[in-house]
Design a protein around this motif. Structure first.
Motif, PDB file in Angstrom:
ATOM      1  N   ASP A   1      38.545 -14.409 -38.452  1.00  0.00           N
ATOM      2  CA  ASP A   1      37.651 -14.447 -37.236  1.00  0.00           C
ATOM      3  C   ASP A   1      38.345 -15.459 -36.064  1.00  0.00           C
ATOM      4  O   ASP A   1      38.912 -16.279 -36.513  1.00  0.00           O
ATOM      5  CB  ASP A   1      36.173 -14.807 -37.694  1.00  0.00           C
ATOM      6  N   GLU A   2      37.513 -15.269 -34.938  1.00  0.00           N
ATOM      7  CA  GLU A   2      37.966 -16.039 -33.727  1.00  0.00           C
ATOM      8  C   GLU A   2      36.580 -16.560 -33.190  1.00  0.00           C
ATOM      9  O   GLU A   2      35.427 -15.784 -33.239  1.00  0.00           O
ATOM     10  CB  GLU A   2      38.638 -15.401 -32.621  1.00  0.00           C
ATOM     11  N   VAL A   3      36.660 -17.898 -32.762  1.00  0.00           N
ATOM     12  CA  VAL A   3      35.442 -18.518 -32.077  1.00  0.00           C
ATOM     13  C   VAL A   3      36.084 -19.072 -30.832  1.00  0.00           C
ATOM     14  O   VAL A   3      37.081 -19.608 -30.519  1.00  0.00           O
ATOM     15  CB  VAL A   3      34.887 -19.733 -32.756  1.00  0.00           C
ATOM     16  N   VAL A   4      35.450 -18.590 -29.903  1.00  0.00           N
ATOM     17  CA  VAL A   4      35.810 -19.133 -28.276  1.00  0.00           C
ATOM     18  C   VAL A   4      34.853 -20.272 -27.842  1.00  0.00           C
ATOM     19  O   VAL A   4      33.934 -20.274 -28.098  1.00  0.00           O
ATOM     20  CB  VAL A   4      35.394 -17.799 -27.314  1.00  0.00           C
ATOM     21  N   PHE A   5      35.766 -21.238 -27.285  1.00  0.00           N
ATOM     22  CA  PHE A   5      35.187 -22.148 -26.409  1.00  0.00           C
ATOM     23  C   PHE A   5      35.930 -22.534 -25.379  1.00  0.00           C
ATOM     24  O   PHE A   5      36.827 -22.357 -25.354  1.00  0.00           O
ATOM     25  CB  PHE A   5      34.737 -23.592 -27.494  1.00  0.00           C
ATOM     26  N   VAL A   6      35.426 -23.486 -24.435  1.00  0.00           N
ATOM     27  CA  VAL A   6      36.435 -23.704 -23.147  1.00  0.00           C
ATOM     28  C   VAL A   6      37.185 -25.115 -23.498  1.00  0.00           C
ATOM     29  O   VAL A   6      36.969 -25.820 -24.184  1.00  0.00           O
ATOM     30  CB  VAL A   6      35.453 -24.204 -21.931  1.00  0.00           C
ATOM     31  N   ARG A   7      38.121 -25.008 -22.649  1.00  0.00           N
ATOM     32  CA  ARG A   7      39.065 -26.198 -22.754  1.00  0.00           C
ATOM     33  C   ARG A   7      38.415 -27.406 -22.091  1.00  0.00           C
ATOM     34  O   ARG A   7      37.384 -27.277 -21.255  1.00  0.00           O
ATOM     35  CB  ARG A   7      40.163 -26.013 -21.869  1.00  0.00           C
ATOM     36  N   TYR A   8      38.305 -28.646 -22.637  1.00  0.00           N
ATOM     37  CA  TYR A   8      37.693 -29.846 -22.466  1.00  0.00           C
ATOM     38  C   TYR A   8      36.030 -29.489 -22.973  1.00  0.00           C
ATOM     39  O   TYR A   8      35.161 -30.255 -22.274  1.00  0.00           O
ATOM     40  CB  TYR A   8      37.613 -30.239 -21.092  1.00  0.00           C
ATOM     41  N   GLY A   9      36.005 -28.933 -24.072  1.00  0.00           N
ATOM     42  CA  GLY A   9      34.572 -28.746 -24.498  1.00  0.00           C
ATOM     43  C   GLY A   9      34.487 -29.690 -25.570  1.00  0.00           C
ATOM     44  O   GLY A   9      35.307 -30.316 -25.894  1.00  0.00           O
ATOM     45  N   PHE A  10      33.197 -29.474 -26.286  1.00  0.00           N
ATOM     46  CA  PHE A  10      32.859 -30.692 -27.123  1.00  0.00           C
ATOM     47  C   PHE A  10      33.864 -30.687 -28.618  1.00  0.00           C
ATOM     48  O   PHE A  10      34.113 -29.410 -28.979  1.00  0.00           O
ATOM     49  CB  PHE A  10      31.489 -30.392 -27.476  1.00  0.00           C
ATOM     50  N   ALA A  11      34.236 -31.732 -28.995  1.00  0.00           N
ATOM     51  CA  ALA A  11      35.243 -31.906 -29.905  1.00  0.00           C
ATOM     52  C   ALA A  11      34.906 -31.062 -31.203  1.00  0.00           C
ATOM     53  O   ALA A  11      35.547 -30.695 -32.094  1.00  0.00           O
ATOM     54  CB  ALA A  11      35.692 -33.309 -30.296  1.00  0.00           C
ATOM     55  N   VAL A  12      33.554 -31.006 -31.383  1.00  0.00           N
ATOM     56  CA  VAL A  12      32.970 -30.631 -32.879  1.00  0.00           C
ATOM     57  C   VAL A  12      33.186 -29.002 -32.854  1.00  0.00           C
ATOM     58  O   VAL A  12      33.120 -28.382 -34.025  1.00  0.00           O
ATOM     59  CB  VAL A  12      31.419 -30.773 -33.012  1.00  0.00           C
ATOM     60  N   TYR A  13      33.410 -28.358 -31.654  1.00  0.00           N
ATOM     61  CA  TYR A  13      33.786 -26.861 -31.900  1.00  0.00           C
ATOM     62  C   TYR A  13      34.740 -26.508 -32.411  1.00  0.00           C
ATOM     63  O   TYR A  13      34.959 -25.433 -33.463  1.00  0.00           O
ATOM     64  CB  TYR A  13      33.646 -26.238 -30.364  1.00  0.00           C
ATOM     65  N   GLU A  14      36.100 -27.101 -32.217  1.00  0.00           N
ATOM     66  CA  GLU A  14      37.075 -26.645 -32.987  1.00  0.00           C
ATOM     67  C   GLU A  14      37.077 -27.302 -34.265  1.00  0.00           C
ATOM     68  O   GLU A  14      37.747 -26.649 -35.233  1.00  0.00           O
ATOM     69  CB  GLU A  14      38.082 -27.563 -32.257  1.00  0.00           C
ATOM     70  N   ILE A  15      36.485 -28.245 -34.517  1.00  0.00           N
ATOM     71  CA  ILE A  15      36.168 -28.988 -35.965  1.00  0.00           C
ATOM     72  C   ILE A  15      35.346 -27.873 -36.861  1.00  0.00           C
ATOM     73  O   ILE A  15      36.105 -27.614 -37.784  1.00  0.00           O
ATOM     74  CB  ILE A  15      35.629 -30.167 -36.067  1.00  0.00           C
ATOM     75  N   ALA A  16      34.408 -27.494 -36.379  1.00  0.00           N
ATOM     76  CA  ALA A  16      33.443 -26.405 -36.936  1.00  0.00           C
ATOM     77  C   ALA A  16      34.165 -25.099 -37.196  1.00  0.00           C
ATOM     78  O   ALA A  16      34.243 -24.498 -38.248  1.00  0.00           O
ATOM     79  CB  ALA A  16      32.390 -26.352 -36.208  1.00  0.00           C
ATOM     80  N   THR A  17      35.070 -24.705 -36.222  1.00  0.00           N
ATOM     81  CA  THR A  17      35.666 -23.628 -36.301  1.00  0.00           C
ATOM     82  C   THR A  17      36.744 -23.720 -37.654  1.00  0.00           C
ATOM     83  O   THR A  17      36.990 -22.661 -38.391  1.00  0.00           O
ATOM     84  CB  THR A  17      36.350 -23.061 -34.988  1.00  0.00           C
TER      85      THR A  17
END
Length: 370
Positions: free
Chosen positions: A104-120
């Motif tokens: 699966d893929e999860v989309v978020f913006v560059r310079y977004g909250f660091a937890v988004y990438e960690i959770a993904t």
């Protein structure tokens, strides 16, 4: 070697680095690195916390019933659809755990909250990073990243660490263009700092749409960062899925009580917002006066400014020099913002002293300060 091996996607995670509290030599200085409320906590919230000092041997209410009812009453919500967690961070992880996984893929913006990438990455999903528009969310760029593998879109509004804001019309446009199979998660950790006219419509979408969930926190304007109380609201199916993987007794009894009281502290909230509005605007103007030395502040709707260093003076040099002057701010090279400092709006004394220190640092570096 025959040893237990962690999952590759877990080892690909860059651990979250919190804002520092002390200097390299252990001095306790003005902490402007974690977006905490400089006015502290309301007296009613402190009293609510203290009321549970005699009950430390008891587990908290696992269903957080009183807290959910208080949130629902305050915002006009269905208590059964209120999620609760250790800060909004836990809810973001629960969303990823319930809706995304390998393939699966999860989309978020560059310079977004660091937890988004960690959770993904934690659940084995693929992070897809949308280009920004001068450090702000670009709705068209986000939509261009959506594929048939997209399961979640994370949007912080206002955004952390940039402070940028997407209007109600832009959020509505984003939601309308997303497939109904994609969950739009609006992270509103700084929503209480917005004026009524700037409300982004996310809560109403979460009330009425089957693929929108919002998250909020008591850590910011309410001043309860130590207790880590967050909440979310969304469709019943999403809340049910998240409860299946939520840790039991995840929110402390004292924290629940303090949060309930904090909701009613209208004067404290208003004073916190007014203080932030005044000193954020002042600070933004002061950074503007240093523009000829290469400093630029990104317009912010949150309780901090992202200050970019686009001249000879570097963010790293300034970060270390400010620490010597008694101010800890947030330098974020791990988020590809090595050229910027995120600086929390502090007390009046904090802000006056910080700007004086910045002017001295700029002057020492040979920059012009007028």
């Amino acid at each position: 070697m025959d040893v237990p091996r962690p999952k590759d996607w877990v080892m690909a995670i860059a651990p979250y680095v919190p804002g520092r509290s002390t200097t390299d030599d252990g001095r306790k200085v003005a902490k402007l690195s974690s977006n905490e409320n400089p006015l502290g906590t309301s007296e009613s919230a402190r009293a609510g916390f203290a009321a549970h000092a005699a009950d430390l041997e008891r587990y908290p209410d696992a269903g957080a019933g009183a807290l959910r009812e208080a949130i629902a009453s305050h915002y006009g919500l269905d208590a059964a659809r209120v999620m609760y967690g250790t800060g909004s961070d836990e809810i973001l992880h629960l969303v990823a755990g319930a809706y995304a996984g390998p393939g699966d893929e999860v989309v978020f913006v560059r310079y977004g909250f660091a937890v988004y990438e960690i959770a993904t990455r934690r659940v084995g999903a693929k992070p897809v990073i949308a280009p920004d528009l001068d450090y702000a969310t670009d709705v068209d760029a986000v939509l261009a990243c959506v594929t048939d593998r997209t399961r979640i879109v994370f949007i912080a509004n206002p955004n952390n660490p940039t402070g940028t804001y997407s209007s109600k019309a832009e959020i509505a446009r984003l939601h309308a263009a997303l497939p109904k199979t994609v969950l739009l998660v609006l992270d509103q950790a700084y929503a209480e700092y917005l004026e009524d006219a700037d409300e982004d419509g996310g809560l109403e979408l979460a009330k009425t749409r089957s693929n929108v969930l919002i998250t909020r926190t008591f850590s910011k304007i309410h001043g309860l960062a130590a207790e880590r109380i967050g909440w979310g609201y969304g469709p019943a199916a999403a809340i049910d899925a998240m409860h299946r993987i939520r840790a039991p007794f995840n929110v402390t009894a004292a924290g629940q009580s303090a949060a309930i009281a904090a909701l009613q502290a209208a004067t404290f909230i208003a004073n916190s917002r007014a203080h932030n509005d005044r000193w954020r605007a002042w600070f933004h103007d002061e950074i503007g006066k240093l523009g000829n030395a290469g400093l630029r502040a990104i317009p912010s709707k949150a309780n901090f400014l992202l200050v970019l260093f686009e001249g000879q003076l570097s963010a790293e040099t300034t970060y270390k020099a400010l620490m010597d002057h008694g101010y800890i701010v947030r330098w974020l090279p791990g988020q590809k913002l090595g050229h910027g400092l995120r600086i929390t709006i502090g007390t009046e004394d904090d802000m006056l002293g910080l700007v004086a220190a910045l002017r001295e640092i700029v002057g020492d570096a040979g920059g012009m300060t007028a």
